[in-house]
Design an enzyme around this catalytic site. Structure first.
Site, PDB file in Angstrom:
ATOM      1  N   ASP A  26      -3.769   0.152  17.470  1.00 49.28           N
ATOM      2  CA  ASP A  26      -3.090   1.015  16.498  1.00 49.28           C
ATOM      3  C   ASP A  26      -2.842   2.392  17.122  1.00 49.28           C
ATOM      4  OD1 ASP A  26      -2.471   1.575  13.475  1.00 49.28           O
ATOM      5  OD2 ASP A  26      -3.866   3.163  14.050  1.00 49.28           O
ATOM      6  N   LYS A  76       0.771   4.385  18.240  1.00 48.30           N
ATOM      7  CA  LYS A  76       1.008   5.755  17.766  1.00 48.30           C
ATOM      8  C   LYS A  76       1.180   6.709  18.950  1.00 48.30           C
ATOM      9  CE  LYS A  76      -1.293   5.001  13.329  1.00 48.30           C
ATOM     10  NZ  LYS A  76      -2.573   4.954  12.634  1.00 48.30           N
ATOM     11  N   GLY A  78      -3.690   5.657   3.824  1.00 46.72           N
ATOM     12  CA  GLY A  78      -3.798   5.661   2.366  1.00 46.72           C
ATOM     13  C   GLY A  78      -2.427   5.659   1.733  1.00 46.72           C
ATOM     14  N   THR A 110       0.824  -1.221   0.000  1.00 48.13           N
ATOM     15  CA  THR A 110       0.000   0.000   0.000  1.00 48.13           C
ATOM     16  C   THR A 110       0.855   1.266   0.000  1.00 48.13           C
ATOM     17  OG1 THR A 110      -1.666  -1.224   1.218  1.00 48.13           O
ATOM     18  CG2 THR A 110      -1.888   1.164   1.198  1.00 48.13           C
TER      19      THR A 110
HETATM   20  N1  HSE Z   1      -5.208   1.369  10.314  1.00 42.47           N
HETATM   21  C1  HSE Z   1      -4.802   2.728  10.437  1.00 42.47           C
HETATM   22  C2  HSE Z   1      -6.023   3.631  10.507  1.00 42.47           C
HETATM   23  C3  HSE Z   1      -3.953   3.214   9.301  1.00 42.47           C
HETATM   24  O1  HSE Z   1      -7.150   3.165  10.360  1.00 42.47           O
HETATM   25  O2  HSE Z   1      -5.837   4.825  10.715  1.00 42.47           O
HETATM   26  C4  HSE Z   1      -2.519   2.815   9.404  1.00 42.47           C
HETATM   27  O3  HSE Z   1      -1.898   3.382  10.503  1.00 42.47           O
END
Ligand code: HSE
Length: 416
Positions: free
Chosen positions: A197, A201, A298, A10
């Site tokens: 996720d 972060k 994206g 990606t």
């Molecule tokens: N899966 C993450 C999101 C994107 O939905 O923001 C990649 O960090």
């Protein structure tokens, strides 16, 4: 300088797209001539691009061992072999650019130290917020600030789901299916909807914003799977919007890090961040409040951040994150929040008084309370004033044992 790209999925394909579309701009922006030299992947047959100008390999060691490669871009994601690839490249004195939040969150401290020892850079702008510039601004433009708080919508999938629930009035399961159909949510959505996720972060943001190394298991994490369309409806009635936030803030000289849903006032800048967009709201002691907003995921948007890091290395305009100090996070028991509670109750005299007296005994003051529905469908919806995590837990456990309360259906923090 030559760049080698490992992973043409990606984000990697976005890197190739930008190379082919904006190659002249990239070259003109670079003080030293450089090019995307080698691509590494297990299979190139499905590529949408003409790859004839690049060297191709399916063996990452071949790319990393190549003395002609100066910058290794790791875009395969996940834990291994990504961590080993980054470590090997740094050990060989190569600069590394990655979008890998997991590797930076888990192994960043050692990898930054290795990069420093080898006199090279390890950059990761694309690891948080996709196209949104946040890592470099925190380490450059905002350097004169002491960062007091950082509040991020850093997961596009959950923001898409919450926004759709809000706008369409649909339930979580239905909207999740729609998100999967549109390709926003993975077949196994746990990492996004469970808050993991956002957790990685947040750990990365804490390293950059506060210069700290913390134990990731000490960070409070709650996802969005328990949020129902009723919570959304009541929240709307109260002029609030639910967002999954990654929060890092200083309170009484200690750092709090947590990921959980928050009901925000409609006029808070983060409340207007909808769909798959990300935003990171930062409070510095000098700049005060500032918000970074854009596409958080994206192919091409995220690749924009990858290229920004590559250009920083080529032009030697980088920042460093090698001064991490270990800190212990503020005890979760003492974290203070206002709360929204939704109780399914028996619609009879005295229920409200029973609940209110338990809350009062734990020093929890109610800001407003309203009954929704009648009979077996009766629910009590309350917003409290600020309460500590421990007082909230004790009170809820007592309320749970009341015979007049059939279920505690919603518990969501209010405001930041
Ligand atoms: N899966 C993450 C999101 C994107 O939905 O923001 C990649 O960090």
């Amino acid at each position: 300088m030559n760049m080698g790209l490992i992973g043409t999925g990606t984000v990697g394909s976005g890197v190739i797209f930008i190379d082919q579309k904006n190659g002249d701009k990239l070259s003109a922006s670079a003080k030293t001539p450089f090019k995307l030299h080698t691509l590494c992947d297990l299979d190139f047959s499905g590529s949408a691009y003409d790859l004839s100008t690049y060297s191709l390999t399916s063996n990452w060691r071949e790319l990393v061992d190549n003395p002609d490669i100066d910058i290794v871009v790791e875009l395969i994601g996940g834990d291994e072999p990504a961590r080993t690839i980054i470590e090997t490249a740094l050990s060989k004195g190569k600069h590394v650019v990655t979008a890998n939040k997991l590797v930076i969150a888990k192994y960043g401290k050692e990898l930054f130290a290795l990069a420093k020892a080898k006199g090279v850079h390890l950059l990761f702008e694309a690891a948080v917020g996709g196209a949104v510039p946040i890592i470099k601004p925190l380490r450059s433009t905002l350097l004169p600030n002491h960062i007091k708080g950082i509040y991020g919508i850093v997961n596009g999938t959950t923001n898409f789901i919450l926004t759709a629930m809000q706008n369409q009035g649909s339930g979580y399961a239905e909207v999740l299916k729609e998100a999967q159909k549109l390709g926003y949510a993975e077949a196994d959505p746990t990492s996004d909807v469970g808050g993991f996720d956002s957790l990685y972060k947040l750990k990365v943001l804490a390293m950059v914003a506060f210069g700290v190394e913390v134990d990731i298991s000490d960070i409070l994490i709650e996802g969005i799977t328990d949020i129902t369309s009723k919570d959304i409806e009541y929240c709307k009635d109260m002029g609030l919007v639910i967002k999954l936030l990654a929060i890092g803030q200083e309170r009484e000289g200690q750092l709090e890090l947590r990921v959980h849903p928050v009901m925000l006032a409609k006029d808070h800048p983060l409340a207007a961040v909808n769909g798959v967009y990300n935003a990171i709201y930062v409070i510095g002691d000098a700049a005060q409040d500032i918000m970074f907003y854009g596409r958080g995921a994206g192919s091409i948007p995220t690749a924009s951040s990858v290229w920004a890091d590559v250009l920083d290395i080529v032009n030697d305009t980088t920042y460093s994150v090698d001064d991490l100090r270990p800190v212990k996070l503020r005890s979760l028991d003492t974290v203070m929040s206002e709360y929204y509670f939704r109780f399914q109750v028996k619609d009879k005299t005295g229920v409200l008084a029973d609940i209110a007296s338990i809350l009062a005994r734990h020093g929890i003051s109610v800001k407003n309370a309203v009954q929704k529905g009648l009979g077996d469908d009766a629910e009590l919806v309350m917003i409290t004033h600020t309460v500590s995590e421990s007082a909230k837990n004790e009170a809820l456990s007592e309320i749970n044992s009341l015979s007049s309360v059939s279920k505690i259906s919603g518990v969501i923090r209010v405001g930041i």
